[in-house]
Write an enzyme that holds these catalytic residues in place. Structure first.
Site, PDB file in Angstrom:
ATOM      1  N   SER A  16     -15.269  47.916  18.524  1.00  0.00           N
ATOM      2  CA  SER A  16     -14.559  47.524  19.738  1.00  0.00           C
ATOM      3  C   SER A  16     -14.544  46.009  19.951  1.00  0.00           C
ATOM      4  CB  SER A  16     -15.193  48.198  20.961  1.00  0.00           C
ATOM      5  OG  SER A  16     -14.571  47.749  22.147  1.00  0.00           O
ATOM      6  N   SER A  18     -13.586  44.891  22.895  1.00  0.00           N
ATOM      7  CA  SER A  18     -13.638  44.752  24.352  1.00  0.00           C
ATOM      8  C   SER A  18     -14.739  43.815  24.842  1.00  0.00           C
ATOM      9  CB  SER A  18     -13.779  46.127  25.006  1.00  0.00           C
ATOM     10  OG  SER A  18     -12.607  46.887  24.838  1.00  0.00           O
ATOM     11  N   LYS A  66     -11.506  59.840  27.256  1.00  0.00           N
ATOM     12  CA  LYS A  66     -10.523  59.616  28.318  1.00  0.00           C
ATOM     13  C   LYS A  66     -10.251  60.878  29.142  1.00  0.00           C
ATOM     14  CE  LYS A  66      -8.313  55.821  25.827  1.00  0.00           C
ATOM     15  NZ  LYS A  66      -7.054  55.277  25.254  1.00  0.00           N
ATOM     16  N   ARG A 153       1.538  70.588  19.285  1.00  0.00           N
ATOM     17  CA  ARG A 153       0.637  69.797  20.131  1.00  0.00           C
ATOM     18  C   ARG A 153       1.398  68.955  21.147  1.00  0.00           C
ATOM     19  NH1 ARG A 153      -3.158  65.910  17.621  1.00  0.00           N
ATOM     20  NH2 ARG A 153      -4.015  65.967  19.732  1.00  0.00           N
TER      21      ARG A 153
END
Length: 270
Positions: A16, A18, A66, A153
């Site tokens: 990551s 971030s 999420k 999906r």
């Protein structure tokens, strides 16, 4: 909302960017906040979330958290409600959830000069595809063609399209196609499509926005020919700006003090 601790959670998470993005922003803003990364699985998420004390201000969430974060929240913004995905949690007397990926896609495309589209092809059918669908609906899209290895999906995206008043069709990646203004690839990083298929998608795919950015150029971007290509780094950058607005103001629409300077520092940290 008095805490000063923040983090990005996901599994995996070592890659990551971030922490570097947030540290750069907090330095410009003069905020004495700590932002770390932590590997948290979907199974462990509820327990780890419950263990946080009042020193915590908020969380950034990446895959596969999420949907779990969405279920944990007491209130959510419109983008989170539409997509069923939360990538930002604001901690306090209650858990507030936001989806800044939608705005991140819009901002990244706008920076590349893409501000109005009508026909779009989305590759993939996961959480990022849902954010992409909401983003292009807000950019004026009327027809969206979803392509996935398992088209079944994409049933939820067809339903979401109905709520957004966008016509959404779903098909296999290799099905015949018609030209579109924009292609948004939400396939996992490192996905390499068959060369013939990739070249066929590129031939009538318009601008390519590839949510993947490591490695870059992605396999799909490498065969896109002379068509414009937008890296997922733009989405990463701009969704993070919106996250920091939330952590600072509680609202992703309220700009940061001296935001152009903040954005420049974050871009330099990529």
């Amino acid at each position: 909302m008095s805490g000063s601790r923040l983090a990005v959670w996901g599994d995996p998470i070592a890659h990551s960017k971030s922490p570097a993005l947030h540290a750069a922003a907090y330095s410009v803003l003069g905020l004495d906040w700590e932002y770390e990364r932590r590997q948290v699985s979907a199974a462990d998420f509820p327990g780890v979330l419950d263990s946080l004390d009042r020193s915590w201000r908020g969380l950034s969430l990446t895959m596969p958290l999420k949907e779990a974060a969405f279920r944990a929240t007491a209130s959510r913004d419109r983008h989170a409600d539409l997509t069923g995905a939360v990538n930002t949690l604001l901690l306090g007397s209650e858990l507030s959830g936001f989806n800044t990926d939608v705005g991140g896609i819009i901002d990244a495309l706008g920076e590349a000069g893409v501000t109005d589209v009508r026909s779009v092809r989305i590759l993939g059918a996961g959480a990022t595809a849902a954010s992409a669908l909401v983003a292009v609906a807000e950019l004026g899209a009327t027809d969206v063609d979803v392509r996935a290895r398992r088209p079944e999906r994409a049933a939820g995206l067809v339903e979401l399209g109905g709520r957004l008043q966008v016509s959404v069709t779903r098909d296999a990646l290799s099905a015949p196609s018609t030209p579109v203004d924009l292609t948004i690839a939400t396939l996992p990083s490192g996905t390499a499509l068959d060369t013939d298929l990739a070249e066929r998608l590129a031939s009538d795919g318009g601008v390519l926005f590839d949510a993947a950015y490591a490695p870059w150029p992605s396999a799909l971007a490498s065969v896109w020919g002379n068509g414009p290509v937008v890296s997922g780094l733009g989405m990463l950058l701009h969704q993070a700006v919106r996250q920091i607005r939330i952590f600072r103001h509680g609202d992703p629409a309220v700009e940061l003090p001296d935001e152009p300077h903040v954005l420049a520092a974050m871009r330099a940290a990529l």
